[in-house]
Design a protein around this motif. Sequence first.
Motif, PDB file in Angstrom:
ATOM      1  N   ILE A 400       0.844  -1.193   0.000  1.00  0.00           N
ATOM      2  CA  ILE A 400       0.000   0.000   0.000  1.00  0.00           C
ATOM      3  C   ILE A 400       0.883   1.248   0.000  1.00  0.00           C
ATOM      4  O   ILE A 400       1.863   1.334   0.744  1.00  0.00           O
ATOM      5  CB  ILE A 400      -0.914   0.023   1.236  1.00  0.00           C
ATOM      6  CG1 ILE A 400      -1.679  -1.300   1.366  1.00  0.00           C
ATOM      7  CG2 ILE A 400      -1.893   1.191   1.156  1.00  0.00           C
ATOM      8  CD1 ILE A 400      -2.356  -1.477   2.718  1.00  0.00           C
ATOM      9  N   ASP A 401       0.530   2.230  -0.816  1.00  0.00           N
ATOM     10  CA  ASP A 401       1.200   3.527  -0.814  1.00  0.00           C
ATOM     11  C   ASP A 401       1.156   4.101   0.600  1.00  0.00           C
ATOM     12  O   ASP A 401       0.088   4.217   1.207  1.00  0.00           O
ATOM     13  CB  ASP A 401       0.479   4.444  -1.807  1.00  0.00           C
ATOM     14  CG  ASP A 401       1.201   5.762  -2.053  1.00  0.00           C
ATOM     15  OD1 ASP A 401       1.650   6.387  -1.079  1.00  0.00           O
ATOM     16  OD2 ASP A 401       1.296   6.181  -3.225  1.00  0.00           O
ATOM     17  N   HIS A 402       2.335   4.503   1.129  1.00  0.00           N
ATOM     18  CA  HIS A 402       2.419   4.904   2.533  1.00  0.00           C
ATOM     19  C   HIS A 402       1.598   6.137   2.866  1.00  0.00           C
ATOM     20  O   HIS A 402       1.268   6.381   4.039  1.00  0.00           O
ATOM     21  CB  HIS A 402       3.881   5.169   2.921  1.00  0.00           C
ATOM     22  CG  HIS A 402       4.395   6.508   2.482  1.00  0.00           C
ATOM     23  ND1 HIS A 402       4.837   6.765   1.216  1.00  0.00           N
ATOM     24  CD2 HIS A 402       4.498   7.683   3.175  1.00  0.00           C
ATOM     25  CE1 HIS A 402       5.215   8.034   1.138  1.00  0.00           C
ATOM     26  NE2 HIS A 402       5.032   8.621   2.301  1.00  0.00           N
ATOM     27  N   ARG A 403       1.230   6.927   1.876  1.00  0.00           N
ATOM     28  CA  ARG A 403       0.522   8.175   2.155  1.00  0.00           C
ATOM     29  C   ARG A 403      -0.908   7.960   2.627  1.00  0.00           C
ATOM     30  O   ARG A 403      -1.521   8.855   3.202  1.00  0.00           O
ATOM     31  CB  ARG A 403       0.499   9.046   0.888  1.00  0.00           C
ATOM     32  CG  ARG A 403       1.866   9.497   0.413  1.00  0.00           C
ATOM     33  CD  ARG A 403       1.771  10.206  -0.932  1.00  0.00           C
ATOM     34  NE  ARG A 403       1.380   9.295  -2.006  1.00  0.00           N
ATOM     35  CZ  ARG A 403       1.122   9.669  -3.262  1.00  0.00           C
ATOM     36  NH1 ARG A 403       1.175  10.961  -3.574  1.00  0.00           N
ATOM     37  NH2 ARG A 403       0.798   8.775  -4.183  1.00  0.00           N
ATOM     38  N   PHE A 404      -1.465   6.765   2.382  1.00  0.00           N
ATOM     39  CA  PHE A 404      -2.904   6.590   2.503  1.00  0.00           C
ATOM     40  C   PHE A 404      -3.267   5.464   3.461  1.00  0.00           C
ATOM     41  O   PHE A 404      -3.408   4.307   3.064  1.00  0.00           O
ATOM     42  CB  PHE A 404      -3.506   6.308   1.125  1.00  0.00           C
ATOM     43  CG  PHE A 404      -3.159   7.348   0.096  1.00  0.00           C
ATOM     44  CD1 PHE A 404      -3.619   8.646   0.217  1.00  0.00           C
ATOM     45  CD2 PHE A 404      -2.358   7.038  -0.990  1.00  0.00           C
ATOM     46  CE1 PHE A 404      -3.304   9.606  -0.725  1.00  0.00           C
ATOM     47  CE2 PHE A 404      -2.039   7.995  -1.949  1.00  0.00           C
ATOM     48  CZ  PHE A 404      -2.505   9.289  -1.800  1.00  0.00           C
ATOM     49  N   PRO A 405      -3.454   5.764   4.736  1.00  0.00           N
ATOM     50  CA  PRO A 405      -3.970   4.752   5.657  1.00  0.00           C
ATOM     51  C   PRO A 405      -5.443   4.461   5.357  1.00  0.00           C
ATOM     52  O   PRO A 405      -6.091   5.182   4.586  1.00  0.00           O
ATOM     53  CB  PRO A 405      -3.827   5.435   7.013  1.00  0.00           C
ATOM     54  CG  PRO A 405      -3.980   6.890   6.714  1.00  0.00           C
ATOM     55  CD  PRO A 405      -3.291   7.076   5.385  1.00  0.00           C
ATOM     56  N   PRO A 451      -9.274   9.489  -1.783  1.00  0.00           N
ATOM     57  CA  PRO A 451      -8.301   9.389  -0.693  1.00  0.00           C
ATOM     58  C   PRO A 451      -7.218  10.463  -0.706  1.00  0.00           C
ATOM     59  O   PRO A 451      -6.754  10.885   0.357  1.00  0.00           O
ATOM     60  CB  PRO A 451      -7.710   7.988  -0.897  1.00  0.00           C
ATOM     61  CG  PRO A 451      -8.831   7.205  -1.499  1.00  0.00           C
ATOM     62  CD  PRO A 451      -9.520   8.180  -2.417  1.00  0.00           C
ATOM     63  N   SER A 452      -6.828  10.925  -1.886  1.00  0.00           N
ATOM     64  CA  SER A 452      -5.762  11.924  -1.964  1.00  0.00           C
ATOM     65  C   SER A 452      -6.211  13.319  -1.556  1.00  0.00           C
ATOM     66  O   SER A 452      -5.372  14.225  -1.440  1.00  0.00           O
ATOM     67  CB  SER A 452      -5.206  11.976  -3.386  1.00  0.00           C
ATOM     68  OG  SER A 452      -6.210  12.412  -4.294  1.00  0.00           O
ATOM     69  N   MET A 453      -7.511  13.511  -1.303  1.00  0.00           N
ATOM     70  CA  MET A 453      -8.030  14.851  -1.048  1.00  0.00           C
ATOM     71  C   MET A 453      -7.387  15.491   0.188  1.00  0.00           C
ATOM     72  O   MET A 453      -7.231  16.709   0.251  1.00  0.00           O
ATOM     73  CB  MET A 453      -9.556  14.800  -0.885  1.00  0.00           C
ATOM     74  CG  MET A 453     -10.048  14.025   0.316  1.00  0.00           C
ATOM     75  SD  MET A 453     -11.856  13.783   0.331  1.00  0.00           S
ATOM     76  CE  MET A 453     -12.432  15.463   0.527  1.00  0.00           C
ATOM     77  N   PHE A 454      -7.013  14.692   1.180  1.00  0.00           N
ATOM     78  CA  PHE A 454      -6.458  15.233   2.419  1.00  0.00           C
ATOM     79  C   PHE A 454      -4.932  15.329   2.395  1.00  0.00           C
ATOM     80  O   PHE A 454      -4.335  15.787   3.354  1.00  0.00           O
ATOM     81  CB  PHE A 454      -6.872  14.353   3.600  1.00  0.00           C
ATOM     82  CG  PHE A 454      -8.363  14.271   3.807  1.00  0.00           C
ATOM     83  CD1 PHE A 454      -9.081  15.389   4.202  1.00  0.00           C
ATOM     84  CD2 PHE A 454      -9.047  13.081   3.612  1.00  0.00           C
ATOM     85  CE1 PHE A 454     -10.453  15.319   4.411  1.00  0.00           C
ATOM     86  CE2 PHE A 454     -10.418  12.992   3.813  1.00  0.00           C
ATOM     87  CZ  PHE A 454     -11.129  14.121   4.209  1.00  0.00           C
ATOM     88  N   GLY A 455      -4.309  14.881   1.323  1.00  0.00           N
ATOM     89  CA  GLY A 455      -2.854  14.835   1.289  1.00  0.00           C
ATOM     90  C   GLY A 455      -2.325  13.683   2.125  1.00  0.00           C
ATOM     91  O   GLY A 455      -3.058  12.746   2.478  1.00  0.00           O
ATOM     92  N   VAL A 456      -1.034  13.756   2.454  1.00  0.00           N
ATOM     93  CA  VAL A 456      -0.449  12.729   3.316  1.00  0.00           C
ATOM     94  C   VAL A 456      -1.083  12.837   4.702  1.00  0.00           C
ATOM     95  O   VAL A 456      -1.130  13.915   5.288  1.00  0.00           O
ATOM     96  CB  VAL A 456       1.078  12.901   3.418  1.00  0.00           C
ATOM     97  CG1 VAL A 456       1.672  11.815   4.318  1.00  0.00           C
ATOM     98  CG2 VAL A 456       1.713  12.844   2.036  1.00  0.00           C
TER      99      VAL A 456
END
Length: 505
Positions: A400-405, A451-456
């Motif tokens: 999983i890409d680390h940016r997105f829990p 999911p990317s809307m909030f950033g990391v």
Amino acid sequence: MDMTRRDLTLGLAALALPFSAHAARRFDVRDHGARGDGVTIDSGAINAAILAASLAGGGTVILPRGRYMCFSIRLQSRVTLLLSQGAVIEAADPARHAGRYDLPESGIDQLYQDFGHSHWRNSLIWGDDVTDVAIIGPGMIHGIGLTRDGPGARWKKQAGERPLSMRAMTQAQIDQLEPDARAMDGLGNKAIALKNGRNIRLSGFTILKGGHFAILATGTRALRIDGLTIDTDRDGIDLDCVRDVVVERCRVNSPNDDGIVVKSSHALGSAIAAEDIMIRDCDVSGYDMGSLIDGTRTTRQQTAPDQDRVTGRIKLGTESNGGYRNIRIEDCRFTRCRGLALETVDGGVMEHIVARGLTMRDVTTAPIFLRLGDRRRGPDGTGIGAIRDVMISDMDARGIDHRFPATIAGLPGHPITDVTLRAIHLAYDGGGTAADAARQPAELADAYPEPSMFGVLPAWALWARHADRLTIDRFTAETRTPDQRPPFMIEDVQSISVRNTPLWR
């Protein structure tokens, strides 16, 4: 009887037709003038065979081996369309072939959903209010002459109309993806479109390059889709305002948009819930388009048109005026694509959702994303919806890409309620920093949900904000490399139960 026709007769006898009454009368499209030579436009002959079968009280329309160049094919009630082994329906291109697709319906107020969701007849194969219809067989639908584009909604507010990841795109780039509606006349932008209707079966065939939607079903009831392979340039299977639907044993590859998606738009003029839907034993992925069918499964494409990583996935949303009820997603596999997304942002209520037995590999954004938003793309009086009674269990996601829990994001005063995460294992790449841990994501209530809307995010395993009655049981997670963020961050969660979760502190 020549050998080819004898083989077809024997094959039809051995095939289990969804509607047994259709077996008694058989209509070979060649008897109505179809050539199947890849040059002649055969849609007129195929439509004649379909109409003859319907007027006879029902029957099976057979496409033998061949390549049938077509504009719009119009389904009629009480007809099974059989695509034989080696039969290909190829979408003609109005720029190269004499003819055009049926014009999109007129008089539709395309205000709260885009052009593609609002029209059905501008398709390669379409049916309006048909009953007892099937498309079956091992053949192929090749949408080479379809367009994937179409104008967006005419909604005046505009906030939340497009993902925040598209903010850097120029107007010229957006216009290329969303041409003016007048430019769509004569073009086809869906492989199969169904409006209303009931008792419909789609089984066994392959769709390559299906346009904006490989399959769009709106307001359809008692729909069964099984054993399809779809390798397409935008959405795979869209189920909008439907009821009593089963999708099973399908493979959907869609790097540029969603694989299997449930919606509840305003396309039929009112808010209608999508309910009683089962999606099971399906594979969704984001390989390069065409590489699922040819078996190479290549991975050159890195981003989708929204500028995030490739899409794929199973999703509820984004169109969510009518809400969702009684949806089950079971024993499905996600590969090189985004994770499970459950979203309601247009006033609808999402309730009684079960997702179990999910396996994910190379997850390009969050493995789990629950979002209650306040876009309100709908008529005056549209309010904030709700998400409640969601069970996600027996899930294993890796790479999983680390940016997105895993993310549960409600709104202040509007919590997501009664969510259970049980027997979940998540494996991340790792790499989050101390600065990431200090981030405080904005609410972004009216933004397009992604999911990317909030950033990391400031946690690496689970981030939950504005929720109530959250249960976490047997939730394990790991990182391949160190991550300086905490594994969990819980904000404004009124009641939480955590059991058998070693990382919890």
